[in-house]
Design a protein around this motif. Structure first.
Motif, PDB file in Angstrom:
ATOM      1  N   CYS A   1       1.743   4.773   1.235  1.00 38.86           N
ATOM      2  CA  CYS A   1       1.399   5.451   2.484  1.00 38.86           C
ATOM      3  C   CYS A   1       2.183   6.745   2.631  1.00 38.86           C
ATOM      4  O   CYS A   1       3.033   7.085   1.797  1.00 38.86           O
ATOM      5  CB  CYS A   1       1.697   4.537   3.686  1.00 38.86           C
TER       6      CYS A   1
ATOM      7  N   GLU B   1      -5.656  -0.747  -5.045  1.00 39.62           N
ATOM      8  CA  GLU B   1      -4.854   0.170  -5.847  1.00 39.62           C
ATOM      9  C   GLU B   1      -5.050  -0.099  -7.336  1.00 39.62           C
ATOM     10  O   GLU B   1      -5.093   0.827  -8.147  1.00 39.62           O
ATOM     11  CB  GLU B   1      -3.376   0.050  -5.483  1.00 39.62           C
TER      12      GLU B   1
ATOM     13  N   CYS C   1      -3.643   6.084   3.545  1.00 40.10           N
ATOM     14  CA  CYS C   1      -2.804   5.260   4.418  1.00 40.10           C
ATOM     15  C   CYS C   1      -1.765   6.172   5.074  1.00 40.10           C
ATOM     16  O   CYS C   1      -1.002   6.857   4.377  1.00 40.10           O
ATOM     17  CB  CYS C   1      -2.126   4.149   3.617  1.00 40.10           C
TER      18      CYS C   1
ATOM     19  N   LEU D   1      -8.055  -5.385   0.043  1.00 41.62           N
ATOM     20  CA  LEU D   1      -6.809  -4.631   0.086  1.00 41.62           C
ATOM     21  C   LEU D   1      -5.885  -5.006  -1.066  1.00 41.62           C
ATOM     22  O   LEU D   1      -5.117  -4.168  -1.557  1.00 41.62           O
ATOM     23  CB  LEU D   1      -6.098  -4.882   1.418  1.00 41.62           C
TER      24      LEU D   1
ATOM     25  N   ILE E   1      -5.542   3.012   7.809  1.00 45.10           N
ATOM     26  CA  ILE E   1      -5.925   2.752   6.421  1.00 45.10           C
ATOM     27  C   ILE E   1      -7.415   3.047   6.299  1.00 45.10           C
ATOM     28  O   ILE E   1      -8.231   2.481   7.035  1.00 45.10           O
ATOM     29  CB  ILE E   1      -5.627   1.292   6.019  1.00 45.10           C
TER      30      ILE E   1
ATOM     31  N   LEU F   1       0.835  -1.195   0.000  1.00 52.39           N
ATOM     32  CA  LEU F   1       0.000   0.000   0.000  1.00 52.39           C
ATOM     33  C   LEU F   1       0.873   1.248   0.000  1.00 52.39           C
ATOM     34  O   LEU F   1       1.828   1.339   0.780  1.00 52.39           O
ATOM     35  CB  LEU F   1      -0.908   0.027   1.238  1.00 52.39           C
TER      36      LEU F   1
END
Length: 407
Positions: free
Chosen positions: A36, A106, A114, A102, A128, A34
């Motif tokens: 962030c 994206e 995030c 999850l 998140i 992820l």
């Protein structure tokens, strides 16, 4: 022949069942990446401020259920050279139902927030936020965390994630008298966990106690390495709009999940004509929330920009919703003229399209007394005419007989 036909029929029936047989599923570990931001609080000359640094969060060893025949996803390989700091959090958690979500968030181009923040001692916390849920992950580093020092671009921080809190929905809208529900779930080593609900409204906060307020009910359910707490709000009123907080305490950890409740009530619009003392239209807009409402008048489909209208202030109902009146003086069409169509158009944040109510204003009909006089006059005139005809009819025969006698 009959046997073969029956066998063929049996196979044709069982064929779809054989094809649709359940495919075996297995649990497999996956790695989730992820994008962030690493958020730090800094003290400057202008006061406290936040600095943000792009990082990557890798959630390792999350369990997901997949078909046994499907190809397992490749494991994440830590790069030898990285452009942004990487947090690698190895999970020691049970099966999470949202891992699949999850994995693809994206790729689907959805908005995801995030943020990673140093918590205290050796702990970090990752928040998140997805459109339908919030997730908070507490992870422990191998060495103490310096919250005042930014990360170098080549940093790779290994973490162990043992506690996760999820809540949903992050924000919801509901109408008055309806029911709303929030859920809060704690995953990991939950021995000794405590979950409380709080409501913050108008700058004041209070702990929710269903015994003190029957509008609330709390249901808890414990499983192995998981505990659920659901909050239900019954018979909503405006007083239950606000920020709901799921507060989780477990050992030294104190986590909060912020959830928003907004009341949205569309207006109810009625339109009436009052003829005395002067012809006036009254548009009553009732039971709307929030206050964002606009009233417009139209005549035969065209806006009345310079209408002689008076709109009252917002008045509050007992359930917290609002109402107002808008008055418009009108002219009554002359006898024989076409009727006028007036419209009250109400715009509100809850309605995608303005709410329009129409009323037709026509020329006045003759009064009942006038109708009675006209009817009576017609009867009298008819009676005189009948009597005159009768008198005239009687005189004609007598005249003829008299002439015959004279002759």
């Amino acid at each position: 022949m009959k046997t073969i036909g029956l066998l063929g029929l049996t196979l044709s029936i069982l064929g779809p069942l054989i094809q649709c047989a359940a495919v075996p599923h297995v649990q497999r570990p996956v790695d989730v990446l992820l994008p962030c931001e690493y958020v730090m609080l800094e003290q400057g000359a202008a006061g406290l401020s936040f600095t943000r640094q792009k990082v990557t969060l890798v959630l390792r060893n999350l369990m997901v259920t997949q078909e046994q025949q499907s190809e397992p996803l490749p494991d994440y390989q830590t790069p030898e050279d990285t452009e942004v700091p990487i947090f690698e959090a190895t999970a020691n958690l049970p099966l999470l139902p949202f891992v699949e979500r999850l994995l693809h968030v994206e790729c689907e181009g959805e908005e995801i927030v995030c943020e990673i923040t140093p918590l205290y001692s050796k702990f970090y916390i990752a928040h998140i936020r997805l459109p339908e849920m919030n997730i908070a992950l507490v992870a422990k580093a191998g060495s103490a965390v310096d919250p005042d020092q930014p990360l170098s671009e080549k940093s790779i921080i290994p973490l162990t994630a043992d506690l996760l809190v999820s809540s949903s929905p992050p924000s919801q809208r509901a109408s008055v008298s309806k029911e709303a529900k929030f859920t809060c779930e704690v995953w990991g080593d939950i021995k000794g966990v405590d979950i409380e609900w709080h409501l913050q409204r108008d700058g004041k906060g209070k702990k929710i106690d269903p015994e003190e307020d029957s509008h609330f009910s709390v249901e808890k359910q414990a499983q192995e390495r998981k505990e659920d707490s659901s909050l239900t709000i019954n018979q909503l009123t405006v007083n239950y709009e606000g920020t709901y907080i799921c507060a989780v305490s477990l050992g030294p950890h104190r986590l909060q999940q912020i959830l928003q409740m907004k009341i949205k009530e569309p207006p109810q619009v009625t339109l009436a004509l009052i003829e005395e003392p002067v012809p006036t239209l009254i548009c009553h807009t009732d039971r709307y929330y929030p206050l964002d409402v606009e009233v417009e008048w139209q005549l035969n489909g065209a806006p009345l920009k310079h209408a002689n209208s008076v709109t009252s202030s917002h008045r509050r109902n007992s359930d917290g919703t609002y109402n107002l009146n808008s008055r418009l003086q009108v002219s009554i069409p002359q006898s024989g003229a076409p009727p006028d169509v007036y419209s009250c158009v109400v715009s509100h944040v809850t309605a995608e399209e303005p709410i329009q109510v129409d009323i037709t204003v026509s020329a006045p009909e003759p009064s009942l007394l006038f109708q009675i006089i006209c009817y009576t006059s017609s009867l009298v005139l008819l009676a005189f005419m009948l009597k005159a005809i009768h008198m005239f009819a009687r005189t004609i025969p007598h005249g003829i007989d008299k002439d015959k006698k004279l002759s």
